[in-house]
Scaffold this active site. Structure first.
Site, mmCIF file in Angstrom:
data_model
loop_
_atom_site.group_PDB
_atom_site.id
_atom_site.type_symbol
_atom_site.label_atom_id
_atom_site.label_comp_id
_atom_site.label_asym_id
_atom_site.label_seq_id
_atom_site.Cartn_x
_atom_site.Cartn_y
_atom_site.Cartn_z
ATOM 1 N N SER A 167 -55.698 -30.673 24.370
ATOM 2 C CA SER A 167 -55.688 -31.300 25.700
ATOM 3 C C SER A 167 -54.506 -30.892 26.562
ATOM 4 O O SER A 167 -54.492 -31.193 27.763
ATOM 5 C CB SER A 167 -55.694 -32.816 25.544
ATOM 6 O OG SER A 167 -56.851 -33.206 24.854
ATOM 7 N N GLU A 203 0.811 -1.225 0.000
ATOM 8 C CA GLU A 203 0.000 0.000 0.000
ATOM 9 C C GLU A 203 0.844 1.276 0.000
ATOM 10 O O GLU A 203 0.428 2.288 -0.559
ATOM 11 C CB GLU A 203 -0.938 0.013 1.223
ATOM 12 C CG GLU A 203 -2.080 -0.982 1.156
ATOM 13 C CD GLU A 203 -3.051 -0.700 0.022
ATOM 14 O OE1 GLU A 203 -3.174 0.474 -0.402
ATOM 15 O OE2 GLU A 203 -3.675 -1.656 -0.467
#
Lengths: 656, 66
Positions: A359, A79
């Site tokens: 139930s 870079e």
């Protein structure tokens, strides 16, 4: 000549004026001191194992000294190889880029130093304009005056976007290589260093070949700059790409996670959630979550195949399921599966789906009855019954699932066999009010209309409500609301929140114990036998709604409670074989068998004020020599039967 | 804790569900038809032995074509 000098002086003056104006309009560098990068919030299970991360930008801050030299060198080489020598900008690079831009009539060329790149991502917009480039250069010079090279490089390494949601080298290292940045080798460091220029194009996940080529470029630059020799470069170029294995990862717990995220967002806001690097310790148990997800996946695969054969899934729509597990003492949610697949259905069938429990609601009727002096040995006559319809003319004539009537039955037998008629008669005797009241005390907050269909679970509730209610029975009648978070700590270690359970007595321990004992009978002798696990003490109840639209099983040990629901989102009926016991029960049992591995088995401890007596199984009267079929039954002390078997009462051979 | 009076048997509904006439029902239970009518209107209650026969009948209802 005079005019030329004048024009030059004027142009220089305008340029300096423009530069001064730009300088004045630069953003304040103080922002860097105040700068708080978005940091990942880590979500851990109850044992501290991090199983997920929440982030806007996935970033783990890593200090300069913890960034390996090989990576720092790779970044600098590719870079900005003059990084440690320049003052923020490199005039030669800028001029070279400018000439190239003029030639191509564009502003595409880079030429930015690491410092310039940092100023760009921190302070400026990504637009490509001459004024932005000038501001970038001016800011870079200012930045270099204030910060050391190490500080700037540290910022850069933590700030840059490296693809796949990763911001900074540590996040990228974990995502691509499955390890921390400190463990990177040369080839891996070179690959990461090559990403900032085009993170997507050079992504090793998306384009491994392009990533390898870029890696070779970085290695070549490192050699040219003098960081490595030719031999080392060639060895690294030859290294194969070894990426993190992202297959076969642990449980996803996505529905649970979504609850956590929503809760944190409400408490800490966007900024708190995504900026403070929170460590959230949840109530989840990763092992149980894994077992829960597997049990649901396998169970649903079997059910979907059966439903396809039965023609229920003629359009390919899949059955859904929910499973939730709670610690009965603390109410902490240990596992949660909200649907078959979060990516296909974010709807949480544990917390959001309102379904009829069938139930599975019956225990509340029996609990209210026990509170009003009934016992497991109380007898109700299971015989034809009719009630005027509340919604129109005519009569409602409820029937049992088997279409049979059973005559006089004890409450225990009625519950074990999930008899509709007996339960409706019982509800009619005690009234809807006490049943609704007891259900609400157990944490049911969904609306419960006061009518007899309440006995059959016709009012819609969530799986979470139901499981929390059953957990209350396991916890000796003490109700604890479901909770998901144990503690929240910020990145500095400051405890932001510690959750403490709120406990209240919903029913007495004696009544809770007696009902638990009856629910054990459901699993041992009744409709819940598919949930039986040898060597384990389990209480539970099945639930099946009309035409098998919903199949439930909710059960518990003395330590954990779990609830399972199976059904279709469009409310179509499951096939006739898919009862609560057959569809939800096996999923429940498969989960429990795995979850209980290694946990000691212990029975529900009876409270002091519970007594056991030998009674006649049929009449519910105290047993003596006249009883041919006696059994031990439990009672709240003082509520045991006062009568003994009579000679004629047990004579079943006289004439019929 | 006070227990409410238990819900009794609806003899008329029981007989109708079993698809029996008063006479057939009485014959099955070895009682007079008038006694069956009295049970159905609440004028009388079956004795213990007859009740046992009634319970046996209840359990057979499903087999009688429900």
């Amino acid at each position: 000549m005079f005019w030329s000098v004048g024009v030059f002086a004027m142009a220089t003056g305008v340029l300096l004026g423009l530069l001064f104006a730009m300088y004045r309009s630069l953003p304040a560098l103080d922002k860097l001191e105040e700068y708080r990068p978005n940091v990942v919030t880590r979500i851990a299970d109850r044992n501290g194992q991090v199983f997920h991360e929440l982030y806007r930008e996935k970033r783990f801050w890593v200090r300069y000294q913890d960034i390996p030299e090989v990576l720092r060198n790779a970044i600098v080489a590719v870079e900005d190889d003059q990084f440690f020598g320049h003052k923020g900008v490199r005039l030669a690079s800028i001029l070279r880029a400018l000439i190239a831009d003029i030639r191509h009539l564009s502003l595409a060329q880079g030429g930015s130093t690491i410092t310039q790149q940092l100023t760009k991502v921190l302070f400026l917009t990504p637009e490509k304009s001459l004024s932005r480039k000038i501001k970038e250069a001016l800011l870079a010079v200012e930045l270099e005056k204030r910060y050391t090279k190490k500080e700037i490089l540290e910022f850069y390494c933590n700030q840059i976007f490296l693809g796949s949601g990763a911001y900074g080298v540590e996040a990228a290292s974990r995502i691509y290589f499955g390890k921390s940045v400190g463990e990177l080798g040369l080839a891996e460091a070179a690959l990461l260093a090559g990403l900032p220029q085009a993170p997507s194009r050079y992504s090793p996940l998306k384009n491994p070949t392009a990533a390898m080529t870029r890696r070779a470029t970085v290695l070549s630059r490192m050699r040219e700059v003098g960081y490595i020799d030719k031999e080392t470069e060639l060895a690294a170029v030859e290294e194969p790409l070894r990426l993190a294995d992202i297959s076969g990862q642990g449980p996803s717990a996505m529905h649970f996670l979504e609850l956590i995220r929503a809760g944190l967002l409400e408490t800490f806001g966007e900024s708190g959630l995504y900026k403070h690097g929170l460590k959230v310790t949840t109530t989840l148990d990763i092992g149980m979550q894994d077992a829960a997800e597997k049990a649901v996946a396998i169970g649903l695969a079997i059910i979907n195949e059966q439903e396809e054969k039965a023609g229920v899934r003629h359009d390919g729509v899949e059955a859904q399921a929910g499973l939730v597990v709670m610690d009965v003492r603390t109410g902490e949610v240990l596992a949660m599966v909200g649907s078959s697949d979060f990516s296909l259905s974010q709807f949480n069938h544990v917390t959001m789906a309102l379904r009829q429990p069938g139930s599975a609601f019956k225990p509340f009727v029996y609990l209210a009855a026990l509170e009003r002096g009934y016992t497991p040995a109380s007898v109700v006559v299971d015989s034809p019954v009719s009630f005027p319809r509340s919604d129109g003319p005519g009569f409602w004539k409820p029937r049992n699932y088997s279409n049979k009537f059973y005559g006089p039955v004890t409450l225990r037998k009625a519950l074990e066999n999930s008899l509709n008629v007996s339960t409706i008669k019982l509800l009619h005797e005690i009234g809807e009010g006490p049943v609704i009241n007891v259900a609400q005390r157990l944490g049911i907050t969904s609306a419960l209309p006061a009518n007899l269909s309440l006995a059959l679970g016709a009012s819609e509730v969530t799986l979470l409500e139901m499981t929390a209610a059953y957990a209350t029975l396991a916890n000796k009648g003490l109700y604890t609301p479901p909770s998901y978070i144990k503690s929240v700590v910020d990145s500095q270690g400051t405890v932001m929140e510690i959750m403490a359970p709120e406990v209240r007595e919903a029913v007495t321990p004696e009544v809770a114990y007696v009902l638990t004992n009856m629910l054990k009978g459901v699993v041992e002798n009744g409709t819940g036998q598919k949930a039986k696990i040898p060597g384990r003490h389990i209480a539970g109840k099945t639930g099946t709604t009309s035409e098998n639209r919903d199949a439930w099983f909710i059960g518990y040990t003395a330590d954990i409670a779990a609830g399972v629901w199976v059904g279709f989102d469009d409310n179509r009926a499951l096939s006739s074989r898919q009862t609560g016991g057959r569809a939800a029960g096996p999923i429940w049992a498969a989960f429990m068998k795995e979850a209980l591995k290694g946990m000691p088995s212990h029975d529900f401890p009876p409270p002091k004020a519970v007594v056991a007596h030998l009674i006649d199984r049929e009449t519910g009267l105290l047993a003596n020599k006249w009883c041919s079929d006696s059994v031990t039954e439990v009672f709240v002390a003082g509520m045991e039967p006062g009568e003994f078997c009579q000679p004629q009462a047990m004579d079943g051979k006289n004439g019929f | 804790m006070e227990q409410k009076k238990k819900m009794g048997i609806d003899y008329k509904l029981l007989r109708e569900t079993a698809q029996m006439s008063v006479e057939d029902f009485a014959r099955d239970l070895k009682v007079e038809p008038d006694l069956v009518k009295a049970w159905e209107t609440g004028g009388a209650v079956p004795d213990a032995m007859t009740q046992k026969r009634i319970f046996a009948l209840v359990k057979k209802i499903a087999e009688r074509g429900q």
